[in-house]
Motif scaffolding. Sequence first.
Motif, PDB file in Angstrom:
ATOM      1  N   ARG A 129     -76.441 -19.677  47.501  1.00 50.78           N
ATOM      2  CA  ARG A 129     -77.472 -20.469  48.182  1.00 50.78           C
ATOM      3  C   ARG A 129     -77.215 -21.968  48.062  1.00 50.78           C
ATOM      4  NH1 ARG A 129     -81.586 -17.235  49.801  1.00 50.78           N
ATOM      5  NH2 ARG A 129     -81.902 -15.307  48.673  1.00 50.78           N
ATOM      6  N   ASN A 130     -76.641 -22.395  46.950  1.00 47.58           N
ATOM      7  CA  ASN A 130     -76.411 -23.821  46.706  1.00 47.58           C
ATOM      8  C   ASN A 130     -74.922 -24.120  46.821  1.00 47.58           C
ATOM      9  OD1 ASN A 130     -79.130 -24.034  46.114  1.00 47.58           O
ATOM     10  ND2 ASN A 130     -78.799 -23.586  43.952  1.00 47.58           N
ATOM     11  N   LEU A 131     -74.444 -24.323  48.031  1.00 50.86           N
ATOM     12  CA  LEU A 131     -73.042 -24.610  48.270  1.00 50.86           C
ATOM     13  C   LEU A 131     -72.760 -26.061  47.902  1.00 50.86           C
ATOM     14  CD1 LEU A 131     -70.311 -23.703  49.451  1.00 50.86           C
ATOM     15  CD2 LEU A 131     -71.126 -24.505  51.655  1.00 50.86           C
ATOM     16  N   ARG A 132     -71.866 -26.252  46.942  1.00 50.68           N
ATOM     17  CA  ARG A 132     -71.466 -27.598  46.517  1.00 50.68           C
ATOM     18  C   ARG A 132     -69.982 -27.753  46.819  1.00 50.68           C
ATOM     19  NH1 ARG A 132     -74.684 -27.156  40.965  1.00 50.68           N
ATOM     20  NH2 ARG A 132     -76.752 -27.676  41.774  1.00 50.68           N
ATOM     21  N   PRO A 133     -69.646 -28.575  47.802  1.00 56.38           N
ATOM     22  CA  PRO A 133     -68.245 -28.685  48.233  1.00 56.38           C
ATOM     23  C   PRO A 133     -67.285 -29.128  47.124  1.00 56.38           C
ATOM     24  CG  PRO A 133     -69.702 -29.685  49.849  1.00 56.38           C
ATOM     25  CD  PRO A 133     -70.539 -29.334  48.662  1.00 56.38           C
ATOM     26  N   ALA A 134     -67.689 -30.064  46.297  1.00 55.75           N
ATOM     27  CA  ALA A 134     -66.787 -30.548  45.243  1.00 55.75           C
ATOM     28  C   ALA A 134     -66.461 -29.429  44.255  1.00 55.75           C
ATOM     29  CB  ALA A 134     -67.420 -31.733  44.518  1.00 55.75           C
ATOM     30  N   GLU A 135     -67.468 -28.662  43.847  1.00 58.97           N
ATOM     31  CA  GLU A 135     -67.228 -27.557  42.920  1.00 58.97           C
ATOM     32  C   GLU A 135     -66.374 -26.466  43.561  1.00 58.97           C
ATOM     33  OE1 GLU A 135     -70.984 -26.145  41.537  1.00 58.97           O
ATOM     34  OE2 GLU A 135     -71.439 -28.002  40.490  1.00 58.97           O
ATOM     35  N   THR A 136     -66.585 -26.228  44.838  1.00 55.61           N
ATOM     36  CA  THR A 136     -65.814 -25.215  45.544  1.00 55.61           C
ATOM     37  C   THR A 136     -64.348 -25.625  45.613  1.00 55.61           C
ATOM     38  OG1 THR A 136     -67.765 -24.658  46.855  1.00 55.61           O
ATOM     39  CG2 THR A 136     -65.639 -23.917  47.694  1.00 55.61           C
ATOM     40  N   ILE A 137     -64.075 -26.875  45.901  1.00 54.01           N
ATOM     41  CA  ILE A 137     -62.694 -27.367  45.978  1.00 54.01           C
ATOM     42  C   ILE A 137     -62.033 -27.308  44.604  1.00 54.01           C
ATOM     43  CG2 ILE A 137     -61.303 -29.438  46.393  1.00 54.01           C
ATOM     44  CD1 ILE A 137     -63.341 -30.089  48.652  1.00 54.01           C
ATOM     45  N   LEU A 138     -62.762 -27.694  43.559  1.00 52.08           N
ATOM     46  CA  LEU A 138     -62.214 -27.619  42.195  1.00 52.08           C
ATOM     47  C   LEU A 138     -61.925 -26.176  41.798  1.00 52.08           C
ATOM     48  CD1 LEU A 138     -64.276 -30.300  40.239  1.00 52.08           C
ATOM     49  CD2 LEU A 138     -61.829 -30.293  40.691  1.00 52.08           C
ATOM     50  N   ALA A 139     -62.823 -25.262  42.130  1.00 53.79           N
ATOM     51  CA  ALA A 139     -62.601 -23.852  41.805  1.00 53.79           C
ATOM     52  C   ALA A 139     -61.375 -23.319  42.539  1.00 53.79           C
ATOM     53  CB  ALA A 139     -63.839 -23.029  42.164  1.00 53.79           C
ATOM     54  N   ALA A 140     -61.225 -23.678  43.800  1.00 51.64           N
ATOM     55  CA  ALA A 140     -60.066 -23.226  44.569  1.00 51.64           C
ATOM     56  C   ALA A 140     -58.776 -23.786  43.981  1.00 51.64           C
ATOM     57  CB  ALA A 140     -60.216 -23.643  46.027  1.00 51.64           C
ATOM     58  N   ALA A 141     -58.767 -25.061  43.639  1.00 56.11           N
ATOM     59  CA  ALA A 141     -57.568 -25.680  43.054  1.00 56.11           C
ATOM     60  C   ALA A 141     -57.214 -25.024  41.719  1.00 56.11           C
ATOM     61  CB  ALA A 141     -57.792 -27.182  42.871  1.00 56.11           C
ATOM     62  N   PHE A 142     -58.216 -24.767  40.900  1.00 61.20           N
ATOM     63  CA  PHE A 142     -57.976 -24.122  39.612  1.00 61.20           C
ATOM     64  C   PHE A 142     -57.415 -22.712  39.811  1.00 61.20           C
ATOM     65  CE2 PHE A 142     -59.496 -21.356  36.179  1.00 61.20           C
ATOM     66  CZ  PHE A 142     -58.845 -21.949  35.107  1.00 61.20           C
ATOM     67  N   LEU A 143     -57.987 -21.949  40.738  1.00 59.03           N
ATOM     68  CA  LEU A 143     -57.502 -20.592  40.984  1.00 59.03           C
ATOM     69  C   LEU A 143     -56.085 -20.582  41.556  1.00 59.03           C
ATOM     70  CD1 LEU A 143     -60.621 -18.724  42.349  1.00 59.03           C
ATOM     71  CD2 LEU A 143     -59.409 -18.308  40.223  1.00 59.03           C
ATOM     72  N   ILE A 144     -55.768 -21.553  42.400  1.00 61.11           N
ATOM     73  CA  ILE A 144     -54.408 -21.630  42.952  1.00 61.11           C
ATOM     74  C   ILE A 144     -53.405 -21.886  41.834  1.00 61.11           C
ATOM     75  CG2 ILE A 144     -52.879 -23.047  44.383  1.00 61.11           C
ATOM     76  CD1 ILE A 144     -55.326 -23.370  46.298  1.00 61.11           C
ATOM     77  N   VAL A 145     -53.692 -22.846  40.987  1.00 61.23           N
ATOM     78  CA  VAL A 145     -52.781 -23.162  39.877  1.00 61.23           C
ATOM     79  C   VAL A 145     -52.676 -21.979  38.919  1.00 61.23           C
ATOM     80  CG1 VAL A 145     -52.471 -24.653  37.852  1.00 61.23           C
ATOM     81  CG2 VAL A 145     -53.117 -25.649  40.052  1.00 61.23           C
ATOM     82  N   LEU A 146     -53.799 -21.357  38.580  1.00 57.22           N
ATOM     83  CA  LEU A 146     -53.796 -20.223  37.663  1.00 57.22           C
ATOM     84  C   LEU A 146     -53.031 -19.034  38.243  1.00 57.22           C
ATOM     85  CD1 LEU A 146     -54.908 -19.058  34.971  1.00 57.22           C
ATOM     86  CD2 LEU A 146     -56.839 -18.203  36.304  1.00 57.22           C
ATOM     87  N   ALA A 147     -53.277 -18.712  39.507  1.00 54.52           N
ATOM     88  CA  ALA A 147     -52.582 -17.587  40.140  1.00 54.52           C
ATOM     89  C   ALA A 147     -51.085 -17.854  40.219  1.00 54.52           C
ATOM     90  CB  ALA A 147     -53.155 -17.325  41.527  1.00 54.52           C
ATOM     91  N   TRP A 148     -50.702 -19.073  40.567  1.00 52.88           N
ATOM     92  CA  TRP A 148     -49.283 -19.415  40.621  1.00 52.88           C
ATOM     93  C   TRP A 148     -48.653 -19.281  39.232  1.00 52.88           C
ATOM     94  CZ3 TRP A 148     -46.253 -22.959  38.165  1.00 52.88           C
ATOM     95  CH2 TRP A 148     -44.937 -23.066  38.635  1.00 52.88           C
ATOM     96  N   ALA A 149     -49.320 -19.819  38.218  1.00 55.91           N
ATOM     97  CA  ALA A 149     -48.777 -19.782  36.855  1.00 55.91           C
ATOM     98  C   ALA A 149     -48.626 -18.351  36.343  1.00 55.91           C
ATOM     99  CB  ALA A 149     -49.666 -20.598  35.919  1.00 55.91           C
ATOM    100  N   VAL A 150     -49.628 -17.517  36.588  1.00 53.52           N
ATOM    101  CA  VAL A 150     -49.595 -16.154  36.058  1.00 53.52           C
ATOM    102  C   VAL A 150     -48.655 -15.263  36.865  1.00 53.52           C
ATOM    103  CG1 VAL A 150     -50.982 -14.066  35.719  1.00 53.52           C
ATOM    104  CG2 VAL A 150     -51.872 -16.272  34.997  1.00 53.52           C
ATOM    105  N   PHE A 151     -48.848 -15.217  38.164  1.00 54.32           N
ATOM    106  CA  PHE A 151     -48.151 -14.224  38.968  1.00 54.32           C
ATOM    107  C   PHE A 151     -46.755 -14.646  39.414  1.00 54.32           C
ATOM    108  CE2 PHE A 151     -52.662 -13.197  39.632  1.00 54.32           C
ATOM    109  CZ  PHE A 151     -52.652 -11.938  39.058  1.00 54.32           C
ATOM    110  N   ILE A 152     -46.566 -15.910  39.727  1.00 56.59           N
ATOM    111  CA  ILE A 152     -45.259 -16.348  40.230  1.00 56.59           C
ATOM    112  C   ILE A 152     -44.385 -16.853  39.079  1.00 56.59           C
ATOM    113  CG2 ILE A 152     -44.081 -17.982  41.748  1.00 56.59           C
ATOM    114  CD1 ILE A 152     -46.517 -17.706  43.624  1.00 56.59           C
ATOM    115  N   ALA A 153     -44.884 -17.828  38.306  1.00 55.35           N
ATOM    116  CA  ALA A 153     -44.084 -18.375  37.217  1.00 55.35           C
ATOM    117  C   ALA A 153     -43.994 -17.406  36.036  1.00 55.35           C
ATOM    118  CB  ALA A 153     -44.667 -19.707  36.759  1.00 55.35           C
ATOM    119  N   GLY A 154     -45.128 -16.806  35.662  1.00 56.11           N
ATOM    120  CA  GLY A 154     -45.151 -15.944  34.483  1.00 56.11           C
ATOM    121  C   GLY A 154     -44.547 -14.570  34.701  1.00 56.11           C
ATOM    122  N   LEU A 155     -45.019 -13.856  35.730  1.00 50.88           N
ATOM    123  CA  LEU A 155     -44.561 -12.489  35.968  1.00 50.88           C
ATOM    124  C   LEU A 155     -43.389 -12.395  36.938  1.00 50.88           C
ATOM    125  CD1 LEU A 155     -48.030 -10.706  36.211  1.00 50.88           C
ATOM    126  CD2 LEU A 155     -46.424 -10.680  34.290  1.00 50.88           C
TER     127      LEU A 155
END
Length: 165
Positions: A129-155
């Motif tokens: 209900r409370n869409l906050r664009p800044a938090e959404t962008i930060l969450a997306a950036a964090f998930l992109i870095v985390l997914a890249w680190a775990v799945f591409i670089a790590g595994l």
Amino acid sequence: MTEFSGLPLSRPWRRFVQRDVLTGLLFVALAGLGLWLSRDYPVGTALRMGTGYMPRMLCWILLGLGAVIAARGFRDPGGDRSDVPIGIEALRPVVLVFTALVVFGLALERLGLVVAILLLVGLGALAGRNLRPAETILAAAFLIVLAWAVFIAGLGLTIPVWPEI
């Protein structure tokens, strides 16, 4: 008698028509379905995990969590959220989150990890209900870095990072 989406309910059924009870029962049902579907997968051991190890472990955790949530909701029927009606408006977040997961799965190979996660987080954020664009962008950036680190670089998985042109 009380009403549930316009239907009259007798006193014994009121305890079952609580958000926590229904949510817990949904978790238990989904966990049971997952356990049944993964019944033929080899489990293995903690050191040599089979293909069924993680799905079954997650289903058991979901089953336990669902049982606890349902029991707490059933034991405390007068919770803070019990007076909020459960109706068609509750489907919007469910549909949006489901759609976000399907879009992610379909977009990952064609559009790459970055675009797929942006779509996942963007559609998922619309469910709140409370869409906050800044938090959404930060969450997306964090998930992109985390997914890249775990799945591409790590595994070392061969997941495309960007869309192939």
